[in-house]
Design a protein around this motif. Structure first.
Motif, PDB file in Angstrom:
ATOM      1  N   SER A   1       0.523  -1.030   0.398  1.00  0.00           N
ATOM      2  CA  SER A   1       0.229  -0.064   0.114  1.00  0.00           C
ATOM      3  C   SER A   1       0.806   1.419  -0.497  1.00  0.00           C
ATOM      4  CB  SER A   1      -0.974   0.373   1.290  1.00  0.00           C
ATOM      5  OG  SER A   1       0.080   0.140   2.932  1.00  0.00           O
ATOM      6  N   GLY A   2       1.919   1.559   0.544  1.00  0.00           N
ATOM      7  CA  GLY A   2       3.032   2.456   0.919  1.00  0.00           C
ATOM      8  C   GLY A   2       2.477   3.449   1.355  1.00  0.00           C
ATOM      9  N   LYS A   3       3.220   4.164   1.578  1.00  0.00           N
ATOM     10  CA  LYS A   3       3.261   5.404   2.962  1.00  0.00           C
ATOM     11  C   LYS A   3       1.986   6.247   2.435  1.00  0.00           C
ATOM     12  CE  LYS A   3       8.190   5.822   3.350  1.00  0.00           C
ATOM     13  NZ  LYS A   3       9.412   7.511   3.526  1.00  0.00           N
ATOM     14  N   LEU A   4       1.405   6.838   3.502  1.00  0.00           N
ATOM     15  CA  LEU A   4      -0.141   7.290   3.745  1.00  0.00           C
ATOM     16  C   LEU A   4       0.538   8.405   2.630  1.00  0.00           C
ATOM     17  CD1 LEU A   4      -2.493   8.667   4.158  1.00  0.00           C
ATOM     18  CD2 LEU A   4      -1.775   9.493   6.725  1.00  0.00           C
ATOM     19  N   GLU A   5       1.670   9.483   2.588  1.00  0.00           N
ATOM     20  CA  GLU A   5       1.885  10.579   2.035  1.00  0.00           C
ATOM     21  C   GLU A   5       1.982  10.114   0.166  1.00  0.00           C
ATOM     22  OE1 GLU A   5       3.860   9.665   4.252  1.00  0.00           O
ATOM     23  OE2 GLU A   5       3.510  10.993   5.892  1.00  0.00           O
ATOM     24  N   GLU A   6       2.396   9.237  -0.359  1.00  0.00           N
ATOM     25  CA  GLU A   6       2.338   8.545  -1.555  1.00  0.00           C
ATOM     26  C   GLU A   6       0.644   8.441  -1.955  1.00  0.00           C
ATOM     27  OE1 GLU A   6       4.444   5.025  -1.865  1.00  0.00           O
ATOM     28  OE2 GLU A   6       6.344   6.739  -1.484  1.00  0.00           O
ATOM     29  N   ARG A   7       0.108   7.327  -0.249  1.00  0.00           N
ATOM     30  CA  ARG A   7      -1.584   7.626  -0.968  1.00  0.00           C
ATOM     31  C   ARG A   7      -2.166   8.282  -1.559  1.00  0.00           C
ATOM     32  NH1 ARG A   7      -0.770   3.922   2.578  1.00  0.00           N
ATOM     33  NH2 ARG A   7      -2.330   4.416   4.479  1.00  0.00           N
ATOM     34  N   LEU A   8      -2.111   9.433  -1.051  1.00  0.00           N
ATOM     35  CA  LEU A   8      -2.371  11.027  -0.247  1.00  0.00           C
ATOM     36  C   LEU A   8      -2.739  11.377  -2.146  1.00  0.00           C
ATOM     37  CD1 LEU A   8      -3.080  12.029   2.936  1.00  0.00           C
ATOM     38  CD2 LEU A   8      -4.113  11.620   1.493  1.00  0.00           C
ATOM     39  N   TYR A   9      -1.164  11.415  -2.596  1.00  0.00           N
ATOM     40  CA  TYR A   9      -0.713  11.955  -3.132  1.00  0.00           C
ATOM     41  C   TYR A   9      -1.242  11.176  -4.909  1.00  0.00           C
ATOM     42  CZ  TYR A   9       3.124  13.658  -7.040  1.00  0.00           C
ATOM     43  OH  TYR A   9       3.904  14.344  -8.070  1.00  0.00           O
ATOM     44  N   SER A  10      -1.558  10.187  -4.761  1.00  0.00           N
ATOM     45  CA  SER A  10      -2.354   9.676  -6.238  1.00  0.00           C
ATOM     46  C   SER A  10      -3.782   9.912  -5.670  1.00  0.00           C
ATOM     47  CB  SER A  10      -2.303   8.435  -5.906  1.00  0.00           C
ATOM     48  OG  SER A  10      -2.624   7.525  -4.704  1.00  0.00           O
ATOM     49  N   VAL A  11      -4.386  10.036  -4.979  1.00  0.00           N
ATOM     50  CA  VAL A  11      -5.403  10.781  -4.507  1.00  0.00           C
ATOM     51  C   VAL A  11      -5.681  12.710  -4.987  1.00  0.00           C
ATOM     52  CG1 VAL A  11      -7.400  11.358  -2.655  1.00  0.00           C
ATOM     53  CG2 VAL A  11      -6.053   9.082  -2.816  1.00  0.00           C
ATOM     54  N   LEU A  12      -4.922  13.459  -4.665  1.00  0.00           N
ATOM     55  CA  LEU A  12      -5.342  14.365  -4.389  1.00  0.00           C
ATOM     56  C   LEU A  12      -4.226  15.392  -5.898  1.00  0.00           C
ATOM     57  CD1 LEU A  12      -4.471  15.479  -0.779  1.00  0.00           C
ATOM     58  CD2 LEU A  12      -6.812  15.081  -1.480  1.00  0.00           C
ATOM     59  N   CYS A  13      -3.585  14.695  -6.676  1.00  0.00           N
ATOM     60  CA  CYS A  13      -3.180  14.676  -7.422  1.00  0.00           C
ATOM     61  C   CYS A  13      -3.922  15.417  -9.095  1.00  0.00           C
ATOM     62  CB  CYS A  13      -2.366  13.799  -8.431  1.00  0.00           C
ATOM     63  SG  CYS A  13      -2.781  12.766  -9.248  1.00  0.00           S
ATOM     64  N   CYS A  14      -3.138  16.651  -9.655  1.00  0.00           N
ATOM     65  CA  CYS A  14      -4.343  17.336 -10.684  1.00  0.00           C
ATOM     66  C   CYS A  14      -4.643  16.013 -11.797  1.00  0.00           C
ATOM     67  CB  CYS A  14      -3.329  18.338 -11.223  1.00  0.00           C
ATOM     68  SG  CYS A  14      -4.178  18.379 -13.039  1.00  0.00           S
ATOM     69  N   THR A  15      -6.090  15.751 -12.260  1.00  0.00           N
ATOM     70  CA  THR A  15      -6.214  15.005 -13.543  1.00  0.00           C
ATOM     71  C   THR A  15      -5.941  14.812 -14.522  1.00  0.00           C
ATOM     72  OG1 THR A  15      -8.418  15.507 -13.682  1.00  0.00           O
ATOM     73  CG2 THR A  15      -8.496  14.269 -11.953  1.00  0.00           C
ATOM     74  N   VAL A  16      -4.985  15.819 -15.111  1.00  0.00           N
ATOM     75  CA  VAL A  16      -4.761  16.274 -16.345  1.00  0.00           C
ATOM     76  C   VAL A  16      -3.095  16.129 -16.568  1.00  0.00           C
ATOM     77  CG1 VAL A  16      -4.048  18.247 -18.243  1.00  0.00           C
ATOM     78  CG2 VAL A  16      -6.734  18.037 -16.794  1.00  0.00           C
ATOM     79  N   CYS A  17      -2.581  16.655 -15.265  1.00  0.00           N
ATOM     80  CA  CYS A  17      -0.499  16.985 -15.140  1.00  0.00           C
ATOM     81  C   CYS A  17      -0.410  15.527 -14.195  1.00  0.00           C
ATOM     82  CB  CYS A  17      -0.185  17.535 -15.093  1.00  0.00           C
ATOM     83  SG  CYS A  17      -0.644  18.850 -13.135  1.00  0.00           S
ATOM     84  N   LEU A  18      -1.117  15.335 -13.518  1.00  0.00           N
ATOM     85  CA  LEU A  18      -1.007  13.949 -12.500  1.00  0.00           C
ATOM     86  C   LEU A  18       0.347  14.320 -11.676  1.00  0.00           C
ATOM     87  CD1 LEU A  18      -0.513  10.626 -15.126  1.00  0.00           C
ATOM     88  CD2 LEU A  18      -2.317  12.216 -13.601  1.00  0.00           C
ATOM     89  N   ASP A  19      -0.103  15.561 -11.298  1.00  0.00           N
ATOM     90  CA  ASP A  19       0.732  16.560 -10.169  1.00  0.00           C
ATOM     91  C   ASP A  19       0.234  17.153  -8.742  1.00  0.00           C
ATOM     92  OD1 ASP A  19       3.547  17.141  -9.460  1.00  0.00           O
ATOM     93  OD2 ASP A  19       4.121  18.825 -10.336  1.00  0.00           O
ATOM     94  N   LEU A  20       0.769  17.260  -8.456  1.00  0.00           N
ATOM     95  CA  LEU A  20      -0.081  17.868  -7.323  1.00  0.00           C
ATOM     96  C   LEU A  20       0.047  19.659  -7.496  1.00  0.00           C
ATOM     97  CD1 LEU A  20       1.328  16.133  -3.494  1.00  0.00           C
ATOM     98  CD2 LEU A  20      -0.683  16.033  -4.800  1.00  0.00           C
ATOM     99  N   PRO A  21      -0.989  20.251  -7.319  1.00  0.00           N
ATOM    100  CA  PRO A  21      -1.002  21.435  -7.212  1.00  0.00           C
ATOM    101  C   PRO A  21      -0.052  22.021  -6.420  1.00  0.00           C
ATOM    102  CG  PRO A  21      -3.332  20.645  -7.291  1.00  0.00           C
ATOM    103  CD  PRO A  21      -2.290  19.143  -7.032  1.00  0.00           C
ATOM    104  N   LYS A  22       0.071  23.686  -6.938  1.00  0.00           N
ATOM    105  CA  LYS A  22       0.569  24.316  -5.910  1.00  0.00           C
ATOM    106  C   LYS A  22       0.207  25.296  -5.484  1.00  0.00           C
ATOM    107  CE  LYS A  22       5.520  22.214  -8.324  1.00  0.00           C
ATOM    108  NZ  LYS A  22       6.134  23.403  -8.936  1.00  0.00           N
ATOM    109  N   ALA A  23      -1.115  25.891  -6.108  1.00  0.00           N
ATOM    110  CA  ALA A  23      -2.477  26.839  -6.030  1.00  0.00           C
ATOM    111  C   ALA A  23      -3.523  27.002  -5.782  1.00  0.00           C
ATOM    112  CB  ALA A  23      -1.497  28.376  -7.051  1.00  0.00           C
TER     113      ALA A  23
END
Length: 376
Positions: A70-92
Motif C-alpha cells: 500500500s505504500g506510505k500515507l503521503e504517497e497514497r494521498l499524492y495519487s488521490v489529490l493530484c491533478c487529473t491532467v498533469c498528474l502532479d500535486l497542485p501548487k496553488a
C-alpha cells in the motif's frame, strides 16, 4: 433485530418470567453461577497474558501496521489529490468538476483556452462532464490538505510541509543559493548561504581600483538606461494636450474561411473624437494554435473615421482594472490617414503562454487603451 440493550433486558426478564416456580433462592443461585464463570474467565486471562498491567502506566501506542504494497500515507494521498491532467500535486488553486475530479489552476485554464481555440465545449478529461468558470469551483479542503503534505527542499533535501516550504527556502535554509553583497560592483559569486560570510571576507571586489569599477558600472548603467527610457517616454506622453483612454472589450469571433480561425474584435468606440476598432489574433493566425504549447496574442488599431489630414498618434494597451493578467507597457506609433488607417499587428506584451491562456479562457478580454495625439 436485537440490540445489546434488548439482550440485557431478556436476561433480566427470564427469571421474572418463571418467578413462580424458581423462587428467590433459585435466582440467587443463578447469580452465583454467573459470577463463578466470570471469575474463571479472569483467571484464564491472567494465565494467558501474564500479570495485570499497572493502571497508572500510559496506554500503549498502537502497533504500527507494515506498509507492504500500500505504500506510505503521503504517497497514497499524492495519487488521490493530484491533478487529473498533469498528474502532479497542485501548487496553488485546485478546481473540481461537478463530479469532484480535481484540476490544478494551470491545467484548468489551459482546458478552457483549448476549448476556445477549437470552438468546443470544455469537458473534464476524466468524466467528460462540462466544465467552465461557472460550473467548477475551488476545493478549499484539498488545497489545505495539500499544503500540509511534506515535500523536499530543493537545497537541503529535508522534508517540510508545503505551506512552510517557500518561507524556508527564501529565509531559513542554510543551503539556499545566495549572492555576494558586492554583486552591485560586479561580483559574480553564487553559492550556499552558509558559505556567504567566508566569501565576503575574502571577496576581491572591494579592493578593485576605480577604473575597474567604472567599467563594471557602465554595463549596469546601460540596462538601467533602457528601463528608464520607457518610463520617461510615458511621462512625456502624459504632457500631451490631447490624451484619450477607454476600456475595450475583445469578443471572440470565427472567420468565414474554409478553415475557420479564431480572432477577437472590439465594438466601435470613440476616443479623441474619432471612431476606432481593435482586432487581435492568436499565434498570428496559425492554422491549428490548439496544437501548440506556445500561445501569443497580437493586435492592431484601426481608424474607422475619415480624416482631413494625417493623424499621428502614440498608443499602448494595459491590463484592465479588474484583470490579473500581467502586461508590460510598450508604446507604439502610427500616422493614420484615409489610405493608412490600420496599424501592423504588434505583439500584446504579455509575459508568457500562461498569461495568454488566462485571456483565452475568459469569455471576453478586457483591456485599457491609451491614445496620445502628437501635436504639430
Amino acid at each position: 433485530m436485537s440490540s445489546l440493550d434488548d439482550r440485557d433486558v431478556g436476561v433480566a426478564a427470564a427469571p421474572g418470567s418463571s418467578s413462580a416456580g424458581l423462587g428467590v433462592g433459585a435466582a440467587a443461585a443463578a447469580v452465583e453461577a454467573v459470577a463463578g464463570v466470570a471469575a474463571m474467565q479472569d483467571e484464564v486471562g491472567m494465565r494467558r497474558d501474564g500479570p495485570e498491567p499497572d493502571t497508572d502506566e500510559p496506554p500503549k501506542k498502537r502497533v504500527k501496521i507494515p506498509e507492504g504494497e500500500s505504500g506510505k500515507l503521503e504517497e497514497r494521498l499524492y495519487s488521490v489529490l493530484c491533478c487529473t491532467v498533469c498528474l502532479d500535486l497542485p501548487k496553488a488553486s485546485v478546481y473540481q468538476c461537478t463530479n469532484g475530479h480535481l484540476m490544478c489552476a494551470g491545467c484548468f485554464i489551459h482546458l478552457l483556452a483549448d476549448s476556445r481555440l477549437k470552438e468546443e465545449q470544455a469537458t473534464c478529461p476524466n468524466c467528460r462532464c462540462e466544465i467552465s468558470k461557472n460550473l467548477c469551483c475551488r476545493n478549499l479542503a484539498v488545497e489545505k490538505a495539500i499544503s500540509e503534505l511534506p515535500t523536499e527542499c530543493t537545497f537541503c533535501q529535508k522534508q517540510f510541509p508545503r505551506s512552510s516550504l517557500e518561507r524556508h527556502q527564501k529565509e531559513e535554509c542554510q543551503d539556499r543559493v545566495t549572492q555576494c553583497k558586492y554583486k552591485r560592483i560586479g561580483c559574480p559569486w553564487k553559492g550556499p548561504f552558509h558559505e556567504l560570510p567566508a566569501h565576503e571576507g575574502e571577496c576581491s571586489h572591494p579592493s578593485k581600483t576605480g577604473t575597474e569599477l567604472m567599467g563594471i558600472l557602465g554595463e549596469m548603467d546601460q540596462n538601467h538606461r533602457r528601463d528608464m527610457q520607457l518610463y520617461n517616454s510615458i511621462f512625456s506622453l502624459l504632457c500631451y494636450e490631447k490624451i484619450g483612454f477607454t476600456e475595450v472589450q475583445f469578443r471572440p469571433y470565427r472567420t468565414d474561411d474554409f478553415i475557420t480561425r479564431l480572432y477577437y474584435e472590439t465594438p466601435r468606440f470613440t476616443v479623441l473624437n474619432q471612431t476606432w476598432v481593435l482586432k487581435a489574433r492568436v499565434n498570428d493566425s496559425e492554422r491549428n494554435p490548439n496544437l501548440s504549447c506556445k500561445r501569443t496574442l497580437s493586435f492592431q488599431l484601426i481608424l474607422k473615421s475619415k480624416v482631413n489630414s494625417a493623424l499621428e498618434c502614440s498608443f499602448l494597451l494595459l491590463k484592465g482594472p479588474y484583470d490579473d493578467v500581467r502586461i508590460k507597457p510598450v508604446i507604439h506609433h502610427h500616422a493614420f490617414s484615409n489610405d493608412a488607417n490600420e496599424t501592423d499587428y504588434v505583439p500584446l506584451p504579455i509575459s508568457d503562454s500562461v498569461e495568454c491562456n488566462k485571456l483565452l479562457a475568459a469569455k471576453n478580454i478586457n483591456l485599457r487603451l491609451f491614445i496620445f495625439q502628437v501635436q504639430k
